[in-house]
Design an enzyme around this catalytic site. Sequence first.
Site, PDB file in Angstrom:
ATOM      1  N   ALA A 176      -3.175  54.840  97.615  1.00 29.09           N
ATOM      2  CA  ALA A 176      -4.133  53.744  97.464  1.00 29.09           C
ATOM      3  C   ALA A 176      -5.526  54.343  97.361  1.00 29.09           C
ATOM      4  O   ALA A 176      -5.787  55.442  97.856  1.00 29.09           O
ATOM      5  CB  ALA A 176      -4.051  52.774  98.632  1.00 29.09           C
ATOM      6  N   GLU A 225       3.033  49.983  89.378  1.00 30.25           N
ATOM      7  CA  GLU A 225       3.091  50.195  90.824  1.00 30.25           C
ATOM      8  C   GLU A 225       3.323  48.883  91.564  1.00 30.25           C
ATOM      9  O   GLU A 225       4.134  48.824  92.502  1.00 30.25           O
ATOM     10  CB  GLU A 225       1.785  50.843  91.303  1.00 30.25           C
ATOM     11  CG  GLU A 225       1.626  52.290  90.875  1.00 30.25           C
ATOM     12  CD  GLU A 225       0.245  52.838  91.164  1.00 30.25           C
ATOM     13  OE1 GLU A 225       0.117  54.059  91.267  1.00 30.25           O
ATOM     14  OE2 GLU A 225      -0.715  52.047  91.269  1.00 30.25           O
TER      15      GLU A 225
END
Length: 235
Positions: free
Chosen positions: A91, A111
């Site tokens: 992230a 994703e």
Amino acid sequence: MAELDAANLMKQAVGKAAADRVKSNTIVGLGTGSTTAYALEFIGDRLKKGELENVVGIPTSFQAEVLARKYGIPLTTLDVADRIDIAIDGADEVDPQKNLIKGGGAAHTREKIVDALAETFLVVVDSGKLVDKLGSTFLLPVEVIPMALTPVMRALAKLGGKPELRMGVKKAGPVVTDQGNLVIDVKFDAITNPAELEKTINNLPGVLENGLFVGVADVILVGEIIDGQPTVREF
């Protein structure tokens, strides 16, 4: 492995911690990015050593596919797999509620599909990715089909954002995603309601997906350097 600086030591430690959570006879979502790359390397090592058996991966990007093949991780697709047991992904920002901004590698659409389908979504980051509020340090990526670029940029500006087309590095022209689309990076002064903003942006005609991941992450593994040594904590 070569000698690493502090940032990469954190990424390596958290990547190994994530790989250690993978079990035999599972389907694993393989994320994209520098931290996740270490996890893929360690999964490959465990397969070679016989610590893992019958593990197959579903890559979220061309980068993940290339790394999986390099490290000897067998691959499958969502057309074949009936489940994803665990997804490991990085992230760009993580808030205290485990909400994320992703998309620094322009792979956030794939994703989000894989991560949302996983029984457990495990996020791997170094401590520099932790923020009090999303949007504090990273622009919000929005994937858009090319013909809708200008209308979507106008709409994002009306939402209070400052949009800019992501340009390529070491290539002329804009970044093109694995789906053949463009990426708009948007600066918001404050993202006070990530869930609402995620839905609002995705409802704009021409938007494929944006980089807000709200209520998707199950576990966050954070790599840190404490007393000169890399450590990993979970929240």
